[in-house]
Design an enzyme around this catalytic site. Structure first.
Site, PDB file in Angstrom:
ATOM      1  N   HIS A  37      15.722   4.554  94.364  1.00 24.36           N
ATOM      2  CA  HIS A  37      17.010   5.363  94.899  1.00 24.36           C
ATOM      3  C   HIS A  37      18.096   5.729  94.199  1.00 24.36           C
ATOM      4  CE1 HIS A  37      18.443   1.630  95.783  1.00 24.36           C
ATOM      5  NE2 HIS A  37      19.846   2.435  96.405  1.00 24.36           N
ATOM      6  N   VAL A  38      19.196   6.894  93.816  1.00 24.33           N
ATOM      7  CA  VAL A  38      20.076   6.849  93.040  1.00 24.33           C
ATOM      8  C   VAL A  38      21.204   6.576  93.848  1.00 24.33           C
ATOM      9  CG1 VAL A  38      19.306   8.055  91.222  1.00 24.33           C
ATOM     10  CG2 VAL A  38      20.062   9.391  92.625  1.00 24.33           C
TER      11      VAL A  38
END
Length: 229
Positions: free
Chosen positions: A135-136
């Protein structure tokens, strides 16, 4: 919704002084108010997830009252359960996972892949025990996407993600969401579900889709009833 330091301490079964230390030294997001602090529930969910701190069901229930979030089972049904995902390294696996996303035409898969790789370069998203949640910091937001999705991927080959426990990744989750709060909610819920014996067992045994979704529904119901993990 904002909650006080005392409420955070009560939810996480710790001391108020510990919460203040988290705010000052561990970067728990908080806002100064009346010589103390208040914390946004969604920020607390995200921070606790990143620091592997188990949160109680009532925090999810309270967050659900603020917005209508999808359950874990609903998000898994939308994202799908994918088996024997090929790849021999982090790049090839993430490329394959991105290729399986149901992306709107305006979203460039290659750009999305590079964003995920850039996040990995900052620090592994492997959380241990053979699981990763790429994820970011700025979540994958798909304009026009009506529902959040959680992709569950069982990898064909164990892949070195640089996990702290040294174990290669065999199970990979990927989230897409129409808004930030839903992303943070689901990220936290996945991390919490991984402490649930039934859901974790279904993953470890690589159960069929029906069994995994049944375990997710049982977990969701436990959240609703305040009985998880």
């Amino acid at each position: 919704m904002l909650i006080s330091v005392a409420e955070v301490a009560a939810l996480l079964h710790t001391k108020e002084s510990t919460v203040v230390k988290w705010i000052k030294k561990e970067k728990l997001p908080a806002t100064p108010m009346n010589e103390t602090y208040v914390v946004n529930r969604m920020d607390l969910l995200e921070w606790a997830t990143e620091h592997d701190i188990k949160v109680p069901p009532e925090l999810f229930t309270a967050a659900d009252a603020d917005l209508q979030f999808p359950t874990l089972a609903e998000a898994l049904e939308t994202g799908g359960i994918h088996r024997n995902v090929p790849g021999t390294d982090k790049l090839s696996v993430l490329r394959e996972v991105v290729s399986r996303l149901n992306l709107p035409p305006q979203v460039d898969p290659e750009f999305l892949l590079q964003v995920l790789l850039a996040r990995e370069a900052l620090g592994t998203t492997a959380i241990g025990d053979g699981i990763a949640i790429p994820h970011v910091r700025n979540p994958i937001l798909l304009q026009g996407q009506p529902a959040a999705a959680v992709m569950l991927n069982f990898l064909e080959n164990p892949i070195d993600f640089g996990a702290l426990d040294g174990k290669p990744v065999e199970i990979l989750f990927l989230l897409t969401s129409p808004n930030v709060k839903t992303h943070l909610h689901l990220l936290s819920r996945i991390a919490y579900a991984l402490h649930n014996e039934g859901f974790r067992s279904a993953l470890s045994e690589r159960s069929d889709a029906a069994a995994i979704l049944a375990a997710a529904r049982s977990f969701d119901q436990g959240i609703k009833n305040g009985k998880n993990p």
